[in-house]
Design an enzyme around this catalytic site. Structure first.
Site, PDB file in Angstrom:
ATOM      1  N   ALA A 176       4.479   6.827  -1.600  1.00 18.78           N
ATOM      2  CA  ALA A 176       5.793   7.125  -2.180  1.00 18.78           C
ATOM      3  C   ALA A 176       5.660   7.960  -3.448  1.00 18.78           C
ATOM      4  CB  ALA A 176       6.539   5.822  -2.479  1.00 18.78           C
ATOM      5  N   VAL A 202       0.818  -1.205   0.000  1.00 16.20           N
ATOM      6  CA  VAL A 202       0.000   0.000   0.000  1.00 16.20           C
ATOM      7  C   VAL A 202       0.857   1.262   0.000  1.00 16.20           C
ATOM      8  CG1 VAL A 202      -0.184   0.056   2.526  1.00 16.20           C
ATOM      9  CG2 VAL A 202      -1.980   1.123   1.141  1.00 16.20           C
ATOM     10  N   LYS A 203       2.081   1.164   0.501  1.00 18.96           N
ATOM     11  CA  LYS A 203       2.938   2.332   0.641  1.00 18.96           C
ATOM     12  C   LYS A 203       3.453   2.871  -0.697  1.00 18.96           C
ATOM     13  CE  LYS A 203       2.879   2.565   5.167  1.00 18.96           C
ATOM     14  NZ  LYS A 203       2.317   3.736   5.879  1.00 18.96           N
ATOM     15  N   ASP A 204       3.281   2.117  -1.764  1.00 18.88           N
ATOM     16  CA  ASP A 204       3.651   2.637  -3.082  1.00 18.88           C
ATOM     17  C   ASP A 204       2.881   3.916  -3.390  1.00 18.88           C
ATOM     18  OD1 ASP A 204       5.209   0.394  -3.332  1.00 18.88           O
ATOM     19  OD2 ASP A 204       4.067  -0.496  -4.980  1.00 18.88           O
TER      20      ASP A 204
END
Length: 357
Positions: free
Chosen positions: A64, A59-61
């Protein structure tokens, strides 16, 4: 800040036949998975947003891409610059991917409690990694403060500040939230997930609350060792952080700027013990074929409990944050499970999946 972009945002989904541009273009538009077994057990409809299908694996894409785009738009970084972040792993991995795609150098400070798989992957992606002792945020040696100080010493460098940079929340307000709303056709009674930076919960929660005119309940799921469950249920009073959890990247000792965008609009919070999370992790593998990490399992436990609160027929969505391959040397290790006192929490019929010594 957020409302003005709603009419500009159009999204497709993973089945779209339209080509995208590079790594950054392939972030998002993840499937919403109907979780059959837990849905049938509860008489509700429980869904998991398959964020492990993002190109960087989590999910952190989304954060970023959004944080770096925001920095570029504001002229804070130029070609060939250095991106520095303090991260428990997944944001760093997303940033390392984006840095490779855009030609930036990536430097990561992270707690030395994180899995070796994450550290190895960051280095394989070309990031410079600094594992440092895991100390509270108030300590000047906390990994976030070390990342900030490092960036300040460099020219053409930014500290991306994932916890308090609200470009993180914005990413989920313009992408994850709208995707969930469209995938559920606007028929969603509750959304719940754990929070580290607060970006996912705040961004998705804000969007769903607005689109549903307040109908959709938004809940926070908290692991042991975090203070947010007590903060939300005790009138907004922070307590000292004690204890720890097997989950990585969620739980918090403070209200971040990202969570602060939405914290007063939360419906409530649930505390999920590690025993329930590890059991669900093995259950999802066995019944759904989903190989997800402990934070994803915690989210599903929380979704089940929220669905039970909302009653039969309710529809609840949560987030499947990342895959188990980033933690497999731990969560599928017999010795590790024994050391954590978690072996007996796994149903005997499912212990066969703990194949590592």
């Amino acid at each position: 800040m957020f409302r003005q972009v709603l009419t500009q945002q159009t999204r497709g989904f993973a089945t779209s036949n339209v080509a995208v541009e590079g790594f950054t273009g392939s972030v998002g538009n993840t499937p919403l998975i109907y979780l059959k077994t837990v849905s049938e057990q509860t008489g509700c409809k429980i869904y998991g947003k398959a964020e492990f299908q993002n190109p960087g694996g989590s999910v952190k894409d989304r954060a970023a891409v959004s944080i770096l785009q925001d920095a570029e738009d504001k002229g804070r970084i130029k070609s060939g610059g250095t991106v520095v972040e303090g991260t428990a792993g997944n944001t760093g991995i997303g940033l390392a991917h984006v840095c490779r795609a855009k030609g930036y150098k990536c430097v990561i400070f992270m707690p030395d409690t994180q899995s070796q798989e994450k550290i190895d992957l960051l280095r394989m992606l070309g990031a410079e990694v600094h594992p440092v002792p895991a100390v509270p945020y108030e300590n000047p040696l906390n990994y976030n403060h070390q990342a900030k100080e490092y960036a300040e010493k460099l020219e053409n460098a930014i500290w991306t500040d994932q916890f308090d940079n609200t470009a993180n929340t914005y990413a989920h307000y313009i992408s994850t939230g709208p995707e969930i709303w469209e995938q559920t056709q606007g028929d969603i009674d509750g959304f719940i997930c754990g929070t580290g930076t607060g970006g996912t919960l705040a961004g998705v929660g804000k969007y769903l609350k607005e689109k549903s005119n307040g109908k959709t309940q938004i809940w926070l799921a908290d692991p042991p060792g975090s203070v947010l469950y007590q903060y939300i249920n005790n009138g907004g009073k922070l307590v000292e952080r004690t204890g720890s959890s097997i989950t990585e990247g969620i739980g918090q000792g403070r209200v971040t700027n990202n969570l602060g965008v939405f914290v007063n609009e939360l419906t409530g919070a649930l505390l999920i013990p590690d025993e329930k999370s590890i059991s669900m992790l093995y259950q999802l593998l066995d019944t759904e074929g989903l190989y997800v990490g402990a934070s994803s399992a915690l989210n599903v436990v929380a979704a089940v409990e929220l669905a039970q609160k909302l009653g039969k027929g309710s529809k609840v969505v949560t987030v499947l944050c990342d895959g188990a391959y980033r933690y497999q040397s731990r969560i599928f290790s017999k010795k590790w499970l024994e050391a954590k006192g978690l072996r007996d929490a796994i149903p005997e019929s499912l212990r066969k999946y703990a194949v590592l010594d």
